[in-house]
Motif scaffolding. Structure first.
Motif, short mmCIF file in Angstrom:
data_model
loop_
_atom_site.label_atom_id
_atom_site.label_comp_id
_atom_site.label_asym_id
_atom_site.label_seq_id
_atom_site.Cartn_x
_atom_site.Cartn_y
_atom_site.Cartn_z
N LYS A 186 0.75 -1.38 -0.11
CA LYS A 186 0.07 0.10 -0.06
C LYS A 186 0.68 1.27 0.01
CE LYS A 186 -3.09 2.59 3.01
NZ LYS A 186 -4.10 2.52 4.20
N ASN A 187 1.68 1.50 1.02
CA ASN A 187 2.59 2.78 1.07
C ASN A 187 3.30 2.85 -0.17
OD1 ASN A 187 1.59 2.74 3.38
ND2 ASN A 187 3.34 1.90 4.54
N THR A 188 4.03 1.70 -0.68
CA THR A 188 5.01 1.80 -1.86
C THR A 188 4.11 2.43 -3.10
OG1 THR A 188 6.36 -0.05 -1.23
CG2 THR A 188 6.23 0.59 -3.55
N ILE A 189 2.92 1.87 -3.29
CA ILE A 189 1.73 2.11 -4.43
C ILE A 189 1.30 3.71 -4.10
CG2 ILE A 189 -0.33 1.74 -5.33
CD1 ILE A 189 0.03 -1.21 -4.69
N GLN A 190 1.01 3.88 -3.13
CA GLN A 190 0.74 5.51 -3.01
C GLN A 190 1.68 6.51 -2.90
OE1 GLN A 190 -1.68 5.10 0.75
NE2 GLN A 190 -3.38 4.55 -0.22
N LYS A 191 2.89 5.93 -2.56
CA LYS A 191 4.01 7.07 -2.66
C LYS A 191 4.66 7.11 -3.98
CE LYS A 191 8.65 7.79 -0.78
NZ LYS A 191 10.04 7.19 0.12
N TYR A 192 4.89 5.99 -4.68
CA TYR A 192 5.31 6.08 -6.15
C TYR A 192 4.58 6.05 -7.55
CZ TYR A 192 9.63 5.59 -3.43
OH TYR A 192 10.60 5.77 -2.51
N HIS A 193 3.29 5.51 -7.15
CA HIS A 193 2.30 5.33 -8.14
C HIS A 193 2.76 4.42 -9.40
CE1 HIS A 193 0.24 8.38 -5.94
NE2 HIS A 193 1.16 9.60 -6.36
N PRO A 194 3.31 3.44 -9.15
CA PRO A 194 4.13 2.49 -10.10
C PRO A 194 3.10 2.16 -11.25
CG PRO A 194 3.94 1.23 -8.07
CD PRO A 194 3.46 2.69 -7.59
N MET A 195 3.16 1.56 -12.33
CA MET A 195 2.51 0.86 -13.02
C MET A 195 2.31 -0.53 -12.62
SD MET A 195 3.91 2.06 -16.95
CE MET A 195 5.55 1.44 -16.72
N LEU A 196 1.11 -0.84 -12.71
CA LEU A 196 0.80 -2.27 -12.03
C LEU A 196 0.11 -3.10 -13.17
CD1 LEU A 196 -0.98 -0.98 -8.84
CD2 LEU A 196 1.09 -2.50 -8.84
N ALA A 197 0.59 -4.45 -13.07
CA ALA A 197 0.09 -5.35 -13.97
C ALA A 197 -0.45 -6.70 -12.74
CB ALA A 197 1.03 -6.08 -14.98
N VAL A 198 -1.56 -6.71 -12.63
CA VAL A 198 -2.21 -7.66 -11.63
C VAL A 198 -3.02 -8.91 -12.16
CG1 VAL A 198 -2.98 -7.97 -9.23
CG2 VAL A 198 -1.98 -5.80 -9.76
N SER A 199 -2.65 -9.98 -11.62
CA SER A 199 -3.71 -10.97 -12.39
C SER A 199 -4.78 -10.96 -11.37
CB SER A 199 -2.79 -12.50 -12.26
OG SER A 199 -1.90 -12.56 -13.02
N ILE A 200 -6.16 -11.49 -12.38
CA ILE A 200 -7.33 -11.16 -11.62
C ILE A 200 -8.30 -12.44 -11.92
CG2 ILE A 200 -7.56 -8.55 -11.51
CD1 ILE A 200 -9.32 -8.93 -13.88
N TYR A 201 -7.79 -13.60 -12.23
CA TYR A 201 -8.31 -14.83 -12.63
C TYR A 201 -8.32 -15.99 -11.80
CZ TYR A 201 -3.74 -16.86 -13.98
OH TYR A 201 -2.35 -17.07 -13.99
N HIS A 202 -7.32 -15.87 -10.74
CA HIS A 202 -7.18 -17.10 -9.76
C HIS A 202 -8.33 -17.28 -8.87
CE1 HIS A 202 -3.03 -15.76 -10.52
NE2 HIS A 202 -2.92 -17.05 -10.71
N ASN A 203 -9.17 -16.22 -8.26
CA ASN A 203 -10.35 -16.36 -7.84
C ASN A 203 -11.30 -15.62 -8.51
OD1 ASN A 203 -9.22 -17.64 -5.47
ND2 ASN A 203 -7.88 -15.60 -4.94
N LYS A 204 -12.65 -16.04 -8.30
CA LYS A 204 -13.80 -15.39 -9.01
C LYS A 204 -13.94 -13.89 -8.57
CE LYS A 204 -16.99 -17.30 -5.62
NZ LYS A 204 -15.86 -18.35 -5.09
N HIS A 205 -13.66 -13.85 -7.25
CA HIS A 205 -14.08 -12.37 -6.66
C HIS A 205 -12.76 -11.36 -7.06
CE1 HIS A 205 -11.01 -13.43 -3.34
NE2 HIS A 205 -11.77 -14.47 -3.37
N ASP A 206 -11.83 -11.99 -7.48
CA ASP A 206 -10.46 -10.91 -7.92
C ASP A 206 -10.94 -10.43 -9.22
OD1 ASP A 206 -8.95 -11.91 -5.81
OD2 ASP A 206 -7.72 -13.40 -7.26
N MET A 207 -12.04 -10.72 -10.01
CA MET A 207 -12.51 -10.21 -11.13
C MET A 207 -12.90 -8.69 -10.90
SD MET A 207 -11.76 -11.40 -14.04
CE MET A 207 -13.13 -10.80 -15.33
N TRP A 208 -13.54 -8.46 -9.56
CA TRP A 208 -14.11 -7.31 -9.07
C TRP A 208 -13.30 -6.52 -7.95
CZ3 TRP A 208 -17.26 -11.44 -10.12
CH2 TRP A 208 -17.59 -12.26 -8.74
N GLU A 209 -12.92 -7.35 -7.18
CA GLU A 209 -11.98 -6.89 -5.90
C GLU A 209 -10.64 -6.37 -6.13
OE1 GLU A 209 -12.10 -9.69 -2.63
OE2 GLU A 209 -14.17 -9.95 -2.50
N VAL A 210 -10.03 -6.87 -7.05
CA VAL A 210 -8.77 -6.28 -7.49
C VAL A 210 -8.78 -5.04 -8.02
CG1 VAL A 210 -6.49 -6.63 -8.77
CG2 VAL A 210 -7.65 -8.46 -7.41
#
Length: 367
Positions: free
Chosen positions: A313-337
């Protein structure tokens, strides 16, 4: 009409069978063979029987005695049955289907492949269960859909949600993107101080990164908790004489803890509730020096993406990096991520891309 209502209306007749109706329709007009004698093959024999469709035989790559049967169907080797019944259609129903598809292509045999991943992982949902989950989370799904930054993302997202119910391959076949994580239309290049590769496996993402002239970084952090995969990753780094790569034999998580882990030397090695080996996990925020500007984070951590994001969280909010995050492992990841990414940084633009012709490798990109 909301996107979920549209999908639910279109899929009212789903019965929970994992084999798409389009497959059965193709089999109706052909003599067919089922290739696969394991879990998926047996499932295919059972479901075909329920539809009144009966294969002329079941086969695999091994020799069998004359008169052998599987679930009442004659059992053959692949070579034997294709010689015995030239011109038949093959329904490929097994986990290791890629090598079989290649073999059938070389022999000019007509075949159909269905995605049996669900049988082997137990993590994906389909049919009635997927419909129920979408119905319960329709507002969250709608919020993600409206937050996506281009029409292509909206179309892929909508089709993937329907695919979760129907497993119809044509819903994804037109959207396959070969270049995953970077070098694609969402992230054409990466140029930053630090790259974080969470779920580095044996170095496949690292290999793509160093071979892409548009991608450069000062420091590449690779996190891989699987012992065997980590060893192969170290061998890759050593053989390529990479000086700026730091490998961590850790899982990324929301806190510094000891977790249970299924160490099977495969891409699907994952954190489990029990019956695993003990591994150490930590937060991204605690593992990267504060002075190091993080510009890109890839996450493919087999269902632990939510926890890993909170740990960064802190790293993301400080540096605003580009992110590539998988969202297929759990059904709820499709909306929660996607919703968590917007919560961590409301300024992120979100994109969805899909990188296989079947279930895996749906990625949410945040720019």
């Amino acid at each position: 009409m909301k996107i979920v209502d549209e999908i639910l209306s279109k899929t009212e007749e789903i019965t929970g069978c994992m084999i798409p109706n389009s497959v059965f329709k193709q089999l109706e007009a052909n003599r067919f063979v089922i290739w696969g004698t394991g879990k998926a093959g047996r499932y295919a024999v059972e479901q075909c029987g329920r539809k009144g469709l009966f294969p002329i035989g079941v086969c695999d790559s091994f020799p069998h005695k004359k008169g052998d049967f599987l679930m009442g169907v004659p059992l053959y080797s692949g070579k034997e049955i294709l010689h015995k019944y030239p011109g038949c259609t093959v329904l490929v129903s097994c986990d290791r289907r890629y090598g079989i598809s290649k073999q059938l292509d070389e022999e000019g045999v007509s075949y159909i492949v269905w995605d049996s991943t669900d049988l082997f992982t137990g993590n994906f949902t389909y049919g009635i269960e997927a419909r129920n989950e979408l119905a319960k989370n329709k507002d969250a799904v709608q919020n993600v859909y409206e937050a996506l930054s281009d029409r292509k993302s909206k179309k892929i997202y909508r089709n993937k949600l329907e695919y979760m119910i129907t497993l119809e391959p044509e819903l994804l076949s037109g959207f396959f993107e070969d270049k995953i994580y970077f070098g694609n239309d969402v992230i054409p290049s990466v140029n930053c101080d630090a790259v974080l590769d969470c779920g580095a496996y044996t170095g496949d993402t690292l290999d793509s990164f160093i071979k892409n002239e548009a991608c450069v970084c000062q420091h590449y952090y690779a996190f891989e908790p699987d012992v065997d995969n980590n060893r192969k990753l170290q061998e890759y780094v050593k053989s390529n004489r990479l000086k700026n790569v730091e490998i961590r034999n850790l899982a990324v998580w929301s806190d510094k803890v000891t977790l249970q882990f299924r160490n099977d030397s495969m891409p699907s090695s994952r954190i489990v509730q029990s019956d695993g080996i003990e591994i150490q996990a930590s937060r991204i925020d605690d593992m990267i020096p504060e002075s190091e500007s993080v510009g890109f984070i890839k996450m493919d951590v087999e269902g632990a993406e939510i926890q890993a994001l909170w740990g960064g969280k802190n790293t993301i909010q400080k540096y605003h990096p580009m992110l590539a995050v998988s969202i297929y492992h759990n059904k709820h990841d499709m909306w929660e991520v996607p919703l968590l990414l917007k919560k961590l940084n409301p300024g992120y633009r979100l994109y969805i891309r899909h990188h296989t012709s079947f279930y895996p490798d749906t990625v949410c990109y945040a720019i």
